[in-house]
Design a protein around this motif. Structure first.
Motif, PDB file in Angstrom:
ATOM      1  N   LEU A  19      69.233  74.896  73.371  1.00  0.00           N
ATOM      2  CA  LEU A  19      68.214  73.846  73.413  1.00  0.00           C
ATOM      3  C   LEU A  19      67.683  73.629  74.820  1.00  0.00           C
ATOM      4  CD1 LEU A  19      69.870  71.282  70.970  1.00  0.00           C
ATOM      5  CD2 LEU A  19      68.013  72.879  70.474  1.00  0.00           C
ATOM      6  N   GLU A  20      68.535  73.809  75.823  1.00  0.00           N
ATOM      7  CA  GLU A  20      68.127  73.631  77.210  1.00  0.00           C
ATOM      8  C   GLU A  20      67.726  74.952  77.872  1.00  0.00           C
ATOM      9  OE1 GLU A  20      67.664  70.806  78.659  1.00  0.00           O
ATOM     10  OE2 GLU A  20      68.402  69.597  76.971  1.00  0.00           O
ATOM     11  N   ALA A  21      67.622  76.014  77.083  1.00  0.00           N
ATOM     12  CA  ALA A  21      67.148  77.333  77.559  1.00  0.00           C
ATOM     13  C   ALA A  21      67.988  77.861  78.708  1.00  0.00           C
ATOM     14  CB  ALA A  21      65.679  77.242  77.964  1.00  0.00           C
ATOM     15  N   ARG A  22      69.314  77.734  78.600  1.00  0.00           N
ATOM     16  CA  ARG A  22      70.195  78.192  79.677  1.00  0.00           C
ATOM     17  C   ARG A  22      70.528  79.678  79.575  1.00  0.00           C
ATOM     18  NH1 ARG A  22      73.498  73.337  78.171  1.00  0.00           N
ATOM     19  NH2 ARG A  22      72.679  71.584  79.375  1.00  0.00           N
ATOM     20  N   HIS A  76      59.781  59.782  79.993  1.00  0.00           N
ATOM     21  CA  HIS A  76      60.943  59.785  80.883  1.00  0.00           C
ATOM     22  C   HIS A  76      61.397  61.215  81.165  1.00  0.00           C
ATOM     23  CE1 HIS A  76      65.274  59.436  81.913  1.00  0.00           C
ATOM     24  NE2 HIS A  76      64.859  58.381  82.588  1.00  0.00           N
ATOM     25  N   ARG A  77      61.314  62.078  80.168  1.00  0.00           N
ATOM     26  CA  ARG A  77      61.751  63.470  80.334  1.00  0.00           C
ATOM     27  C   ARG A  77      60.752  64.265  81.164  1.00  0.00           C
ATOM     28  NH1 ARG A  77      65.658  66.435  77.592  1.00  0.00           N
ATOM     29  NH2 ARG A  77      65.355  68.700  77.563  1.00  0.00           N
ATOM     30  N   ALA A  78      59.463  63.953  81.011  1.00  0.00           N
ATOM     31  CA  ALA A  78      58.426  64.708  81.733  1.00  0.00           C
ATOM     32  C   ALA A  78      57.341  63.741  82.205  1.00  0.00           C
ATOM     33  CB  ALA A  78      57.832  65.794  80.846  1.00  0.00           C
ATOM     34  N   PRO A  79      57.574  63.021  83.304  1.00  0.00           N
ATOM     35  CA  PRO A  79      56.563  62.084  83.813  1.00  0.00           C
ATOM     36  C   PRO A  79      55.245  62.804  84.091  1.00  0.00           C
ATOM     37  CG  PRO A  79      58.670  61.768  84.933  1.00  0.00           C
ATOM     38  CD  PRO A  79      58.806  63.024  84.126  1.00  0.00           C
ATOM     39  N   GLY A  80      54.165  62.202  83.675  1.00  0.00           N
ATOM     40  CA  GLY A  80      52.851  62.788  83.909  1.00  0.00           C
ATOM     41  C   GLY A  80      52.375  63.721  82.814  1.00  0.00           C
ATOM     42  N   ARG A 126      56.311  73.792  80.045  1.00  0.00           N
ATOM     43  CA  ARG A 126      56.376  75.175  80.534  1.00  0.00           C
ATOM     44  C   ARG A 126      55.083  75.942  80.271  1.00  0.00           C
ATOM     45  NH1 ARG A 126      60.382  75.818  76.188  1.00  0.00           N
ATOM     46  NH2 ARG A 126      61.966  75.511  77.798  1.00  0.00           N
ATOM     47  N   HIS A 127      54.301  75.521  79.278  1.00  0.00           N
ATOM     48  CA  HIS A 127      53.043  76.216  78.985  1.00  0.00           C
ATOM     49  C   HIS A 127      51.817  75.458  79.476  1.00  0.00           C
ATOM     50  CE1 HIS A 127      54.570  79.553  76.519  1.00  0.00           C
ATOM     51  NE2 HIS A 127      55.481  78.697  76.079  1.00  0.00           N
ATOM     52  N   GLY A 128      52.008  74.251  80.000  1.00  0.00           N
ATOM     53  CA  GLY A 128      50.873  73.481  80.500  1.00  0.00           C
ATOM     54  C   GLY A 128      49.984  72.927  79.410  1.00  0.00           C
ATOM     55  N   HIS A 129      50.565  72.575  78.252  1.00  0.00           N
ATOM     56  CA  HIS A 129      49.804  71.999  77.145  1.00  0.00           C
ATOM     57  C   HIS A 129      50.099  70.507  77.018  1.00  0.00           C
ATOM     58  CE1 HIS A 129      48.340  75.810  75.702  1.00  0.00           C
ATOM     59  NE2 HIS A 129      49.560  76.293  75.568  1.00  0.00           N
ATOM     60  N   ASP A 160      62.588  66.479  72.368  1.00  0.00           N
ATOM     61  CA  ASP A 160      62.963  66.967  73.695  1.00  0.00           C
ATOM     62  C   ASP A 160      62.537  68.417  73.882  1.00  0.00           C
ATOM     63  OD1 ASP A 160      64.061  64.509  74.242  1.00  0.00           O
ATOM     64  OD2 ASP A 160      66.150  65.155  74.020  1.00  0.00           O
ATOM     65  N   TRP A 161      62.755  69.237  72.853  1.00  0.00           N
ATOM     66  CA  TRP A 161      62.377  70.653  72.940  1.00  0.00           C
ATOM     67  C   TRP A 161      60.865  70.782  73.076  1.00  0.00           C
ATOM     68  CZ3 TRP A 161      59.520  74.603  71.052  1.00  0.00           C
ATOM     69  CH2 TRP A 161      59.972  75.899  71.306  1.00  0.00           C
ATOM     70  N   ALA A 162      60.116  69.992  72.322  1.00  0.00           N
ATOM     71  CA  ALA A 162      58.664  70.054  72.370  1.00  0.00           C
ATOM     72  C   ALA A 162      58.136  69.622  73.735  1.00  0.00           C
ATOM     73  CB  ALA A 162      58.065  69.176  71.270  1.00  0.00           C
ATOM     74  N   VAL A 163      58.753  68.614  74.336  1.00  0.00           N
ATOM     75  CA  VAL A 163      58.352  68.179  75.679  1.00  0.00           C
ATOM     76  C   VAL A 163      58.514  69.337  76.659  1.00  0.00           C
ATOM     77  CG1 VAL A 163      58.961  66.687  77.624  1.00  0.00           C
ATOM     78  CG2 VAL A 163      58.830  65.735  75.308  1.00  0.00           C
ATOM     79  N   ASP A 164      59.668  69.988  76.627  1.00  0.00           N
ATOM     80  CA  ASP A 164      59.908  71.116  77.533  1.00  0.00           C
ATOM     81  C   ASP A 164      58.916  72.245  77.278  1.00  0.00           C
ATOM     82  OD1 ASP A 164      62.022  69.627  78.477  1.00  0.00           O
ATOM     83  OD2 ASP A 164      63.565  70.792  77.438  1.00  0.00           O
ATOM     84  N   GLU A 165      58.603  72.486  76.009  1.00  0.00           N
ATOM     85  CA  GLU A 165      57.662  73.553  75.663  1.00  0.00           C
ATOM     86  C   GLU A 165      56.271  73.236  76.208  1.00  0.00           C
ATOM     87  OE1 GLU A 165      56.572  77.160  73.366  1.00  0.00           O
ATOM     88  OE2 GLU A 165      58.288  76.380  74.489  1.00  0.00           O
TER      89      GLU A 165
END
Length: 304
Positions: free
Chosen positions: A150-153, A80-84, A33-36, A25-30
């Motif tokens: 983990l959710e960068a709050r 599911h966490r980041a479609p596309g 956010r960086h467009g990788h 999940d953390w890697a998906v968000d990373e």
């Protein structure tokens, strides 16, 4: 010093454990956010042990079936966490640490969980995570901490600066993370008075405490001078703190979403290259920890 990979994928190791799901999940968000792109890797020596356990399917060895199931589940969760989000998966028949270290050489960042499957419950950091963090060619993030981190709050990146971190890759990494997250960057330089410093020591001419604190402040200025100008939009908070760096950073990690520390690496492998600060952070920090290596030439025979 080699140029770090900046256009490669975010690589995450998965093994079906709860910790690897959190790392995924953390890697998906990373990656978002960086467009990788994202690369999901499962590695195991299942081929070596084929035949020890009963076949799980008629057409696939049990180890391959397990790998396929873990990767399919991970890919579905990532989509599911980041479609596309562009992603690839791969099952590698080799030991996890070696596979991840090789994958990390072409990654913008390598992400692992704090424990793997089968790790003892009382271990603070799994063996694979420790080896990868201590030997990786590029940045490694060991994912740990509570939900807010983990959710960068908390919207804060914490960077520790030591004597060897002037113009270090860790500084640029921390600035890029803060910019991508629109977060504050808190940069900390810890200082200590030697317990038995002689009275006539040149650093003591301005007072026992102020001299060492002033040196810590100068170190911050030297480390941040070039990179801060490249990221004018990053909110920067500089702090000098008296105390051992490994304890100061671990305590302050409770208010951060990411702790960034540097690590020196030699070109020739000499073992697990983790300093005291990184080692403590990987075991005790309250948020994910990024270990960013700085490479230096291996000593010649005459220097040893």
């Amino acid at each position: 010093m080699e140029t770090p990979v900046t256009g490669g994928p975010v690589v995450v190791g998965v093994d079906g454990s709860d910790a690897s799901v959190t790392a995924l999940d953390w890697a998906v968000d990373e990656a978002v956010r960086h467009g990788h792109p994202l690369r999901i890797v499962y590695a195991s020596l299942w081929e070596r042990y084929e035949g020890v356990a009963p076949a799980r399917t008629a057409d696939r060895p049990w180890g391959q079936a397990l790998a396929d199931d873990i990767l399919r589940t991970a890919a579905d969760r990532a989509r599911h966490r980041a479609p596309g989000l562009p992603l690839t998966t791969d099952a590698l028949a080799e030991d996890a640490a070696s596979a991840l270290l090789r994958e990390g050489r072409k990654a913008t960042v390598l992400v692992v969980g704090s424990r793997g499957r089968g790790e003892l419950a009382d271990l603070l950091l799994g063996s694979v995570g420790l080896v990868v963090a201590a030997r990786s060619h590029g940045p490694v993030v060991v994912v740990r901490g509570d939900g807010d981190a983990l959710e960068a709050r908390r919207r804060k990146v914490l960077l520790g600066i030591g004597d060897h971190d002037v113009d270090a890759p860790a500084v640029g990494f921390a600035f890029r993370e803060a910019a991508a997250r629109e977060a504050e960057l808190e940069v900390v330089s810890a200082w200590r008075r030697p317990a038995h410093e002689p009275v006539d020591h040149p650093l003591l001419s301005g007072g026992p405490a102020s001299a060492f604190e002033h040196r810590a402040s100068e170190l911050l200025d030297e480390a941040l001078e070039a990179t801060a100008g490249e990221h004018p939009g990053v909110r920067l908070h500089r702090t000098t703190v008296e105390g051992p760096a490994h304890r100061v950073l671990t305590e302050r990690s409770a208010t951060a979403d990411l702790l960034v520390v540097g690590a020196r690496r030699q070109d020739r492998l000499v073992g697990l290259e983790l300093g005291r600060v990184a080692h403590r952070a990987l075991h005790h920090a309250s948020c994910p920890v990024a270990v960013v290596p700085r490479h230096r030439p291996a000593p010649s025979e005459g220097d040893q």
